[in-house]
Design a protein around this motif. Structure first.
Motif, PDB file in Angstrom:
ATOM      1  N   VAL A   1      -2.334  14.297  11.073  1.00  0.00           N
ATOM      2  CA  VAL A   1      -1.544  13.220  10.835  1.00  0.00           C
ATOM      3  C   VAL A   1       0.121  13.912  11.360  1.00  0.00           C
ATOM      4  N   ALA A   2       0.428  14.909  10.638  1.00  0.00           N
ATOM      5  CA  ALA A   2       1.657  15.739  10.951  1.00  0.00           C
ATOM      6  C   ALA A   2       1.832  15.809  12.674  1.00  0.00           C
ATOM      7  N   ALA A   3       0.754  16.481  13.157  1.00  0.00           N
ATOM      8  CA  ALA A   3       0.858  16.593  14.697  1.00  0.00           C
ATOM      9  C   ALA A   3       1.011  15.588  15.328  1.00  0.00           C
ATOM     10  N   ARG A   4       0.313  14.526  15.031  1.00  0.00           N
ATOM     11  CA  ARG A   4       0.331  13.022  15.770  1.00  0.00           C
ATOM     12  C   ARG A   4       1.880  12.502  15.522  1.00  0.00           C
ATOM     13  N   ALA A   5       2.099  12.559  14.670  1.00  0.00           N
ATOM     14  CA  ALA A   5       3.773  11.948  14.145  1.00  0.00           C
ATOM     15  C   ALA A   5       4.792  12.562  14.604  1.00  0.00           C
ATOM     16  N   GLY A   6       4.561  13.989  15.096  1.00  0.00           N
ATOM     17  CA  GLY A   6       5.521  14.935  15.479  1.00  0.00           C
ATOM     18  C   GLY A   6       6.465  15.413  14.522  1.00  0.00           C
ATOM     19  N   VAL A   7       5.948  15.745  13.272  1.00  0.00           N
ATOM     20  CA  VAL A   7       6.733  16.181  12.049  1.00  0.00           C
ATOM     21  C   VAL A   7       5.968  17.255  11.356  1.00  0.00           C
ATOM     22  N   SER A   8       6.661  18.029  10.554  1.00  0.00           N
ATOM     23  CA  SER A   8       5.753  19.120   9.806  1.00  0.00           C
ATOM     24  C   SER A   8       5.220  18.757   8.741  1.00  0.00           C
ATOM     25  N   LYS A   9       4.277  19.370   8.303  1.00  0.00           N
ATOM     26  CA  LYS A   9       3.344  18.953   7.121  1.00  0.00           C
ATOM     27  C   LYS A   9       3.920  18.850   5.877  1.00  0.00           C
ATOM     28  N   ALA A  10       5.206  19.640   5.829  1.00  0.00           N
ATOM     29  CA  ALA A  10       6.105  19.776   4.521  1.00  0.00           C
ATOM     30  C   ALA A  10       6.794  18.448   4.565  1.00  0.00           C
ATOM     31  N   THR A  11       7.003  17.845   5.540  1.00  0.00           N
ATOM     32  CA  THR A  11       7.897  16.494   5.618  1.00  0.00           C
ATOM     33  C   THR A  11       6.953  15.239   4.889  1.00  0.00           C
ATOM     34  N   ILE A  12       5.576  15.405   5.589  1.00  0.00           N
ATOM     35  CA  ILE A  12       4.742  14.671   4.878  1.00  0.00           C
ATOM     36  C   ILE A  12       4.598  14.602   3.321  1.00  0.00           C
ATOM     37  N   TYR A  13       4.407  15.898   2.758  1.00  0.00           N
ATOM     38  CA  TYR A  13       4.263  16.291   1.482  1.00  0.00           C
ATOM     39  C   TYR A  13       5.318  15.803   0.645  1.00  0.00           C
ATOM     40  N   ARG A  14       6.518  15.991   1.144  1.00  0.00           N
ATOM     41  CA  ARG A  14       7.870  15.771   0.640  1.00  0.00           C
ATOM     42  C   ARG A  14       7.722  14.129   0.290  1.00  0.00           C
ATOM     43  N   ARG A  15       7.268  13.499   1.099  1.00  0.00           N
ATOM     44  CA  ARG A  15       7.039  11.737   0.820  1.00  0.00           C
ATOM     45  C   ARG A  15       5.914  11.377   0.028  1.00  0.00           C
ATOM     46  N   TYR A  16       4.755  12.004   0.303  1.00  0.00           N
ATOM     47  CA  TYR A  16       3.508  11.735  -0.165  1.00  0.00           C
ATOM     48  C   TYR A  16       2.728  13.043  -0.866  1.00  0.00           C
ATOM     49  N   PRO A  17       2.501  12.854  -2.260  1.00  0.00           N
ATOM     50  CA  PRO A  17       1.993  13.986  -2.714  1.00  0.00           C
ATOM     51  C   PRO A  17       0.601  14.402  -2.410  1.00  0.00           C
ATOM     52  N   SER A  18      -0.121  13.316  -1.836  1.00  0.00           N
ATOM     53  CA  SER A  18      -1.700  13.342  -1.696  1.00  0.00           C
ATOM     54  C   SER A  18      -2.135  12.682  -0.401  1.00  0.00           C
ATOM     55  N   LYS A  19      -3.027  12.941   0.216  1.00  0.00           N
ATOM     56  CA  LYS A  19      -3.538  12.298   1.291  1.00  0.00           C
ATOM     57  C   LYS A  19      -3.841  10.849   0.794  1.00  0.00           C
ATOM     58  N   VAL A  20      -4.505  10.434  -0.299  1.00  0.00           N
ATOM     59  CA  VAL A  20      -4.737   9.058  -0.512  1.00  0.00           C
ATOM     60  C   VAL A  20      -3.193   8.462  -0.624  1.00  0.00           C
ATOM     61  N   ASP A  21      -2.197   9.030  -1.172  1.00  0.00           N
ATOM     62  CA  ASP A  21      -0.833   8.328  -1.283  1.00  0.00           C
ATOM     63  C   ASP A  21      -0.380   8.043   0.000  1.00  0.00           C
ATOM     64  N   LEU A  22      -0.673   8.828   1.066  1.00  0.00           N
ATOM     65  CA  LEU A  22      -0.160   8.580   2.311  1.00  0.00           C
ATOM     66  C   LEU A  22      -0.953   7.440   2.897  1.00  0.00           C
ATOM     67  N   VAL A  23      -2.350   7.340   2.788  1.00  0.00           N
ATOM     68  CA  VAL A  23      -2.919   6.322   3.272  1.00  0.00           C
ATOM     69  C   VAL A  23      -2.499   5.051   2.632  1.00  0.00           C
ATOM     70  N   ILE A  24      -2.519   5.022   1.347  1.00  0.00           N
ATOM     71  CA  ILE A  24      -2.104   3.743   0.492  1.00  0.00           C
ATOM     72  C   ILE A  24      -0.610   3.045   1.092  1.00  0.00           C
ATOM     73  N   SER A  25       0.142   4.258   1.107  1.00  0.00           N
ATOM     74  CA  SER A  25       1.625   3.821   1.381  1.00  0.00           C
ATOM     75  C   SER A  25       1.723   3.202   2.942  1.00  0.00           C
ATOM     76  N   ALA A  26       0.920   3.905   3.942  1.00  0.00           N
ATOM     77  CA  ALA A  26       0.916   3.306   5.240  1.00  0.00           C
ATOM     78  C   ALA A  26       0.208   1.853   5.217  1.00  0.00           C
ATOM     79  N   ALA A  27      -0.767   1.947   4.544  1.00  0.00           N
ATOM     80  CA  ALA A  27      -1.622   0.529   4.552  1.00  0.00           C
ATOM     81  C   ALA A  27      -0.579  -0.504   4.077  1.00  0.00           C
ATOM     82  N   TYR A  28      -0.085  -0.373   2.879  1.00  0.00           N
ATOM     83  CA  TYR A  28       0.669  -1.421   2.335  1.00  0.00           C
ATOM     84  C   TYR A  28       1.842  -1.711   3.257  1.00  0.00           C
ATOM     85  N   VAL A  29       2.697  -0.858   3.812  1.00  0.00           N
ATOM     86  CA  VAL A  29       3.744  -1.289   4.526  1.00  0.00           C
ATOM     87  C   VAL A  29       3.187  -1.951   5.563  1.00  0.00           C
TER      88      VAL A  29
END
Length: 196
Positions: free
Chosen positions: A38-66
């Motif tokens: 996901v980080a590679a596709r988005a062009g961001v660091s993995k740390a950037t993602i984990y600062r926003r979403y503590p887990s993979k499931v949080d990431l998927v749920i947030s993206a889907a809700y938006v």
């Protein structure tokens, strides 16, 4: 001097992460996707993602809700047929979307193994059904539907054919098919002839 707040989150960065997460999820399913990809596709660091979403499931749920909130129909055309056609066409567009259509199939497949995804899916269904129930209530008030209609069953009869065509038969759900479903529904339930 008191330090100022941290740098505000970038809307563009959030959107890139959400789009990347849904694409990876659609391509690989929950167990197959990775935050690295996901980080590679988005062009961001993995740390950037984990600062926003503590887990993979949080990431998927947030993206889907938006995305679901952006695409949720809020029709009030003044007539039942107009409301239902708008709503079913919106669902058809979601199903036909190159990423979101596959995401819907993945969520249904993964929900049995991941309770958080099952809860998310249930929330989506409830959210969309509330719009359908609101359209029914307005139609009852206008005399277009009988007041004793079983709204749960009626909502199933509207959405069911679209999901069957998309999930089971894996066929496109186009606008013409969505309108056919609405007109078949109105032929059974409407108390007054619908106007196009």
């Amino acid at each position: 001097m008191k330090p100022g707040p941290g740098r505000p989150r970038s809307v563009e960065c959030d959107r890139a992460i959400h789009d990347a997460a849904l694409t990876e999820y659609a391509d690989r399913g929950f167990d197959g996707m990775s935050v690295d990809a996901v980080a590679a596709r988005a062009g961001v660091s993995k740390a950037t993602i984990y600062r926003r979403y503590p887990s993979k499931v949080d990431l998927v749920i947030s993206a889907a809700y938006v995305v679901a909130e952006e695409l949720a129909p809020k029709p009030d055309t003044g007539a039942l047929r107009g409301d239902l056609v708008t709503s079913t066409k919106s669902l058809a567009n979601l199903m036909n979307h190159s990423v979101l259509g596959r995401t819907m199939r993945q969520v249904v497949a993964d929900a049995g193994r991941h309770p958080d995804l099952a809860e998310m899916h249930e929330g989506f269904v409830k959210m969309r059904r509330q719009g359908t129930f609101a359209a029914f209530d307005r139609a009852i008030a206008r005399g277009e539907l009988p007041p004793d209609i079983d709204q749960e069953l009626a909502a199933d009869l509207l959405a069911g054919p679209l999901f069957y065509r998309h999930m089971v038969r894996r066929l496109p759900v186009d606008d013409a098919y969505a309108e056919q479903v609405v007109d078949a529904f109105l032929a059974v339930y409407a108390t007054v002839p619908s106007t196009r």
